[in-house]
Design a protein around this motif. Structure first.
Motif, PDB file in Angstrom:
ATOM      1  N   HIS A   1       0.803  -1.226   0.000  1.00  0.00           N
ATOM      2  CA  HIS A   1       0.000   0.000   0.000  1.00  0.00           C
ATOM      3  C   HIS A   1       0.835   1.274   0.000  1.00  0.00           C
ATOM      4  CE1 HIS A   1       0.877  -0.477   4.255  1.00  0.00           C
ATOM      5  NE2 HIS A   1       0.421   0.753   4.482  1.00  0.00           N
TER       6      HIS A   1
ATOM      7  N   ALA B   1       1.263   2.132  -3.833  1.00  0.00           N
ATOM      8  CA  ALA B   1       0.103   1.781  -4.645  1.00  0.00           C
ATOM      9  C   ALA B   1      -0.871   2.946  -4.773  1.00  0.00           C
ATOM     10  CB  ALA B   1      -0.617   0.587  -4.028  1.00  0.00           C
TER      11      ALA B   1
ATOM     12  N   ILE C   1      -6.301   1.349  -4.918  1.00  0.00           N
ATOM     13  CA  ILE C   1      -6.431   0.015  -4.327  1.00  0.00           C
ATOM     14  C   ILE C   1      -7.912  -0.286  -4.125  1.00  0.00           C
ATOM     15  CG2 ILE C   1      -5.782  -1.494  -2.429  1.00  0.00           C
ATOM     16  CD1 ILE C   1      -3.572   0.593  -1.760  1.00  0.00           C
TER      17      ILE C   1
ATOM     18  N   LEU D   1      -7.822  -8.560  -5.088  1.00  0.00           N
ATOM     19  CA  LEU D   1      -7.175  -7.305  -4.734  1.00  0.00           C
ATOM     20  C   LEU D   1      -6.574  -6.714  -6.001  1.00  0.00           C
ATOM     21  CD1 LEU D   1      -6.265  -5.445  -2.379  1.00  0.00           C
ATOM     22  CD2 LEU D   1      -4.173  -6.827  -2.268  1.00  0.00           C
TER      23      LEU D   1
ATOM     24  N   ALA E   1      -4.834  -3.009  -7.814  1.00  0.00           N
ATOM     25  CA  ALA E   1      -4.230  -1.697  -7.577  1.00  0.00           C
ATOM     26  C   ALA E   1      -3.288  -1.362  -8.722  1.00  0.00           C
ATOM     27  CB  ALA E   1      -3.450  -1.691  -6.269  1.00  0.00           C
TER      28      ALA E   1
ATOM     29  N   LEU F   1       0.464  -0.498  -8.961  1.00  0.00           N
ATOM     30  CA  LEU F   1       1.648  -0.626  -8.114  1.00  0.00           C
ATOM     31  C   LEU F   1       2.876  -0.018  -8.779  1.00  0.00           C
ATOM     32  CD1 LEU F   1       1.297  -4.337  -6.909  1.00  0.00           C
ATOM     33  CD2 LEU F   1       0.524  -2.250  -5.752  1.00  0.00           C
TER      34      LEU F   1
ATOM     35  N   PRO G   1      -4.137  -1.195   4.894  1.00  0.00           N
ATOM     36  CA  PRO G   1      -5.130  -1.930   4.103  1.00  0.00           C
ATOM     37  C   PRO G   1      -5.770  -3.050   4.931  1.00  0.00           C
ATOM     38  CG  PRO G   1      -2.923  -2.649   3.517  1.00  0.00           C
ATOM     39  CD  PRO G   1      -2.765  -1.549   4.520  1.00  0.00           C
TER      40      PRO G   1
ATOM     41  N   ASN H   1       4.687  -5.548  -2.455  1.00  0.00           N
ATOM     42  CA  ASN H   1       4.849  -5.163  -3.849  1.00  0.00           C
ATOM     43  C   ASN H   1       6.301  -5.427  -4.239  1.00  0.00           C
ATOM     44  OD1 ASN H   1       5.192  -3.925  -6.338  1.00  0.00           O
ATOM     45  ND2 ASN H   1       4.877  -1.856  -5.573  1.00  0.00           N
TER      46      ASN H   1
END
Length: 107
Positions: free
Chosen positions: A4, A7, A10, A18, A20, A22, A72, A98
């Motif tokens: 997060h 990102a 999201i 999930l 997003a 990234l 998150p 990530n």
């Protein structure tokens, strides 16, 4: 790195995907997705890392970024072995990272 922190946009789709944008380490943001059912299960009404298919026994699944650090958090009501719903939450940044623009589960 906790996903997060690098990102944007999201979200949780279909209660378990999930998604997003990234950071990929090269200054770009790339679309990424990860099926949380592959790594999160339901163990007697509790989220369980390393399990699978939590959404199959869950209701009221939601996702939000919470607090000043935008943590998150996955929330759901999970059925226990007696069939009762247990309201639970899980910090996804505990195990989802990530790596160069891809979601990675770490144990």
């Amino acid at each position: 790195m906790s996903f997060h922190l690098s990102a944007a946009d999201i979200r949780l789709d279909d209660g378990h995907i999930l998604r997003a944008r990234l950071g990929n380490g090269e200054g770009k943001q790339v679309d990424a997705e990860f099926d949380l059912n592959a790594v999160i299960g339901n163990n007697d009404g509790n989220f369980e890392w390393g399990g699978s298919d939590f959404s199959g026994s869950a209701e009221d699944i939601s996702f939000s970024l919470e607090g000043d650090d935008s943590v998150p958090v996955l929330r759901a009501s999970l059925r226990d072995i007696e069939g009762n719903l247990q309201h639970r939450d899980l910090n996804l940044s505990e195990r989802i990272t990530n790596e160069n623009g891809k979601f990675v589960y770490t144990e």
